[in-house]
Design a protein around this motif. Structure first.
Motif, short mmCIF file in Angstrom:
data_model
loop_
_atom_site.label_atom_id
_atom_site.label_comp_id
_atom_site.label_asym_id
_atom_site.label_seq_id
_atom_site.Cartn_x
_atom_site.Cartn_y
_atom_site.Cartn_z
N ILE A 262 0.73 -1.18 -0.12
CA ILE A 262 0.05 -0.47 0.15
C ILE A 262 0.55 1.52 -0.18
O ILE A 262 0.46 1.61 -0.97
N LEU A 263 2.51 1.04 0.62
CA LEU A 263 2.55 2.22 1.18
C LEU A 263 3.91 2.79 -0.41
O LEU A 263 3.33 3.81 -0.84
N ARG A 264 4.11 1.65 -1.31
CA ARG A 264 4.34 1.84 -2.44
C ARG A 264 3.29 2.45 -3.18
O ARG A 264 3.88 3.64 -4.03
N ALA A 265 2.04 2.16 -3.54
CA ALA A 265 0.94 2.37 -4.62
C ALA A 265 0.93 3.80 -4.14
O ALA A 265 0.66 5.07 -4.66
N LEU A 266 0.97 3.60 -2.56
CA LEU A 266 0.14 5.84 -2.07
C LEU A 266 0.66 6.61 -2.78
O LEU A 266 0.80 7.13 -3.47
N ALA A 267 2.41 6.44 -2.45
CA ALA A 267 3.49 7.25 -3.01
C ALA A 267 3.82 7.33 -4.46
O ALA A 267 3.80 8.30 -4.67
N SER A 268 3.52 6.30 -5.42
CA SER A 268 3.10 6.69 -6.71
C SER A 268 2.41 7.64 -7.39
O SER A 268 1.54 7.80 -7.74
N GLU A 529 -7.81 0.59 6.97
CA GLU A 529 -7.08 0.78 8.26
C GLU A 529 -5.20 0.70 8.58
O GLU A 529 -4.87 1.39 8.83
N GLU A 530 -4.56 0.64 7.11
CA GLU A 530 -3.65 0.87 6.91
C GLU A 530 -3.12 2.61 6.26
O GLU A 530 -2.06 2.53 6.86
N LEU A 531 -4.09 2.81 5.94
CA LEU A 531 -4.04 4.34 4.92
C LEU A 531 -4.21 5.37 6.41
O LEU A 531 -3.41 6.02 6.49
N LEU A 532 -5.01 4.77 7.38
CA LEU A 532 -5.45 5.24 8.70
C LEU A 532 -3.79 5.11 9.68
O LEU A 532 -3.46 6.76 10.48
N GLN A 533 -3.46 4.34 9.58
CA GLN A 533 -1.76 4.11 10.01
C GLN A 533 -0.90 4.96 9.58
O GLN A 533 -0.55 6.07 10.22
N LEU A 534 -0.60 5.16 8.33
CA LEU A 534 0.48 6.05 7.38
C LEU A 534 -0.39 6.90 7.90
O LEU A 534 1.38 8.29 8.33
N ARG A 535 -1.18 7.79 7.79
CA ARG A 535 -1.46 9.12 7.89
C ARG A 535 -1.20 9.50 9.68
O ARG A 535 -0.87 10.19 10.28
N THR A 536 -1.96 9.02 10.47
CA THR A 536 -0.99 9.01 11.73
C THR A 536 0.22 9.17 11.97
O THR A 536 0.48 10.62 12.32
N TYR A 537 0.73 8.04 11.32
CA TYR A 537 2.64 8.18 11.16
C TYR A 537 3.14 9.96 10.90
O TYR A 537 3.99 10.20 11.75
#
Length: 757
Positions: A262-268, A529-537
């Motif tokens: 997810i993180l790599r897809a979000l960065a792209s 849920e993973e996007l929420l965690q990334l945004r919190t970080y």
């Protein structure tokens, strides 16, 4: 004649004509089903209405009726010696009746088949009138007609020649429909099915009934299912993907692409926002599309196209995740490609979707199922025909190429949705079900790092990469929509290394994703849920390390994210008052389904009393399949509830955290209960449903001038063909409903754009 003798003769005649009876039952069940009624509406929708219905039903039913009569007469003549032995126990008059009966029985079957037309065009009363008139006519002829009137019925040679001619016509007709899907669509699914049934009734009766009876052998009809069963034990004709052993690989070892994180897809995806100086929230949409055949595909793509059109093409640029199952998978992929091919012309996007999904995909599929698939299932590659699933996938690509000039469905899934730097593409998840484990199979270009145990992903398995690495978009979509018996299960093979070398083994069989969860919402929940965690970080300035991801440049963009979960539901009966204990469809509160079911209120709110059965029918026989199908919707409702609670809870936590941090920074005292300021409430995530049933119910209560002039949406059946009337109904509901208008207004206001008129 004794009752025992009569029953013996009757059973003998029925056993000889069992194929005609079976074919007649298939026709009656098909026409009386929901999809059958949808197909009859499709025939009426075309110019000429009744004339077209006669063309699509009259000629095929005439062919089937002739088949029943001629084949029955030939069978009766071939088995004359056996009936004579039974009739020898009775007097001469009874023998004459028995002799006539063997020729009257097929005529009766033919008349019943032909009266199906009257049943559909004139109602049940006409069916009874024709049947009664036929019975009276037979009785009068038997009692008063001269013997030379009856004698033409007893000319087996003439009947045999006609049967062979009918077989030739049915074969030619069926082969033409196979090679020309356009011609099959013109004939219509019902007509195609009746012609195919005529072909097999004729051919199998001559081979397995007439020939044995001529040689004084018993009826060999039971050999047919045992032949198929025995061959199916020896080989699996549904090995997937359908590749020739000598076919060249479309990718090399160093080009293998598996799913990303997810993180790599979000960065792209966020790379398109790097040049923006604004600090406004970045709106990201996560779209879930329920299953439901072509109905789900049309409603999903049509509502997304409506949102896209009224936001001048901006909506499609803000969708980060699509998750679909069955028809929903087809809907999201069609919309995504249409919006990408014509980003500046949203009206063309809508037009392409309506034309493509408005075509009849059932007629070519049913023709393959009934004509070529029996040969494939028995002989496999030696049959010289292609399996019906391959034909269906090629039809999707051919039709989309014809509509949009894009070969989208023929492209590799990993190329089309590859996660690459500087090429922002959404996450696409197509959900299927594994037969052996009952778990999810997800074909996706990006997956959460931590998911629940109901998860299998072939793209991430080393043994599977050669198998699924070059899968086309059409194959991936069809994996999510393989609902037996319309489409066969895909027996996915894998290559396993052993001490003696590589060997091929079964990885598992893939079927429709709706068996596990018809909502496609679990994947959305995992990603959310993973996007929420990334945004919190990002908002806490915490470090995230991942190879190939520049977190320092990405963090300010992630901190600005705001998520919108959008669930598209298409079940036309899943509405308050029509389905017990449904789950919430309104943001912010548990509504409707959480309350005790009130039958009186439900009846007042649109539930028809005729929809509530008095007693259960065939309970022990139908309970298992009915429970399985009902569980699909129940699991989907539970998933929606879980997703709604996750989004609502996270929004509450986010607002609370925002208010606490704001007061701490400003030195204000913190007293409970805490009131939220507008700043902290405006940044919350939200959950919204677009429900066909709810919108249709609201439409019924609209002013007559605004109401869509259409029949109830409950009549829109599952399947792969929609009538023009059903298409117009769903298009009208997509245009004229407050839910979509509110979504459009919120989208435009959140992105700082004026609301369109």
């Amino acid at each position: 004649m004794t009752i025992g003798t009569f029953l013996r003769v009757l059973l003998r005649l029925l056993s000889w004509n069992i194929l005609s009876l079976f074919g007649l039952c298939l026709i009656l069940l098909g026409i009386s089903s929901g999809q059958g009624q949808e197909l009859l509406r499709l025939a009426h929708d075309h110019p000429g209405g009744v004339i077209r219905t006669l063309n699509t039903l009259l000629l095929p039913l005439l062919l089937f009726s002739t088949t029943c009569v001629c084949v029955g007469v030939v069978i009766g003549h071939a088995g004359a010696s056996q009936l004579t032995m039974i009739a020898a126990e009775t007097d001469a008059q009874v023998r004459n009746v028995l002799s006539l009966g063997r020729f009257v029985a097929p005529w009766f079957l033919g008349a019943i088949a032909f009266s199906v037309l009257a049943l559909q065009l004139g109602g049940f009363a006409w069916f009874l009138k024709l049947s009664l008139a036929f019975a009276i006519t037979v009785a009068v002829i038997n009692r008063y007609a001269p013997r030379n009137w009856i004698r033409p019925l007893q000319k087996p040679k003439l009947a045999g020649f006609i049967a062979l001619a009918v077989l030739l016509v049915a074969t030619t007709w069926s082969v033409t429909c196979v090679h020309s899907p356009t011609f099959g669509r013109h004939v219509g699914t019902i007509g195609v099915a009746i012609v195919a049934i005529s072909l097999w009734v004729n051919a199998l009766s001559l081979i397995f009934v007439v020939l044995p009876l001529r040689h004084r052998l018993p009826n060999l009809v039971l050999v047919i299912p045992f032949l198929w069963f025995g061959i199916s034990l020896l080989h699996d004709p549904n090995v997937w993907p359908r590749r020739r052993a000598d076919a060249p690989k479309t990718q090399t070892a160093d080009q293998r692409v598996s799913s990303s994180i997810i993180l790599r897809a979000l960065a792209s995806y966020l790379s398109q926002y790097k040049s923006e100086a604004s600090q406004k929230p970045i709106q990201l949409y996560l779209v879930s599309a329920e299953g439901g055949g072509i109905r789900a595909a049309y409603w999903t793509a049509r509502t997304l196209a409506e949102l896209n059109e009224h936001t001048e093409g901006q909506f499609s640029r803000h969708v980060f995740v699509y998750s679909g199952v069955s028809g929903g998978s087809l809907g999201i992929t069609v919309f995504e490609d249409a919006a990408r091919e014509d980003p500046d012309d949203p009206q063309q996007v809508r037009h392409n979707i309506e034309v493509f999904l408005g075509r009849d995909y059932l007629a070519p599929l049913i023709n393959r199922l009934l004509v070529t698939e029996p040969l494939w299932q028995v002989l496999g590659r030696f049959s010289g025909v292609i399996p019906r699933d391959v034909a269906f996938e090629r039809q999707l690509n051919s039709d989309w190429l014809n509509v949009s000039r894009s070969d989208f469905f023929a492209r590799r899934f990993t190329d089309t949705y590859g996660v690459r730097v500087g090429s922002p593409r959404p996450i696409m998840a197509l959900n299927a079900t594994n037969v052996e484990t009952g778990k999810r199979i997800i074909i996706t270009n990006a997956a959460p790092t931590i998911v629940n145990t109901d998860f299998l992903m072939p793209l991430d398995l080393d043994e599977m990469r050669d198998t699924v690495g070059d899968v086309s978009v059409a194959e991936a979509v069809h994996l999510s929509a393989r609902f037996p018996f319309v489409s066969p299960p895909a027996s996915v093979q894998m290559t396993v290394s052993t001490k003696v070398g590589a060997t091929t083994r079964l990885w598992g069989r893939a079927v429709d994703g709706g068996y596990f969860d018809n909502s496609a919402g679990l994947f959305i929940r995992d990603v959310f849920e993973e996007l929420l965690q990334l945004r919190t970080y990002a908002r806490r300035d915490q470090r995230v390390s991942q190879a190939g991801v520049d977190w320092d440049n990405m963090r300010p963009l992630v901190a600005r994210l705001r998520f919108h979960v959008l669930v598209i539901r298409n079940d036309p009966t899943a509405v308050w008052g029509r389905q017990v204990d449904d789950y919430p469809t309104v943001v912010g509160e548990i509504t409707r389904g959480s309350q005790p079911f009130d039958l009186s209120a439900a009846l007042g709110n649109g539930l028809r009393i005729s929809k509530i059965p008095r007693i259960a029918r065939l309970s022990e026989l139908l309970s298992p399949p009915e429970t399985m199908l009902a569980t699909r919707d129940a699991r989907a409702a539970a998933t929606r509830r879980s997703l709604w609670e996750t989004v609502t809870r996270s929004s509450g936590d986010l607002g609370f955290q925002c208010e606490i941090e704001k007061r701490v920074l400003s030195g204000q005292p913190i007293k409970l209960p805490i009131g939220y300021s507008a700043q902290c409430v405006a940044d919350n995530d939200d959950y919204q449903e677009i429900s066909l049933a709810d919108i249709a119910l609201d439409n019924e209560h609209d002013d007559p001038g605004k109401r869509c002039a259409s029949p109830p949406v409950e009549s829109i059946a599952l399947g792969w063909a929609l009538s023009t009337e059903s298409q117009e109904t769903m298009s009208c509901l997509a245009r004229n409903n407050q839910v979509l208008k509110d979504l459009e207004a919120n989208f435009l206001s959140q992105n700082g754009q004026p609301q369109l008129k």
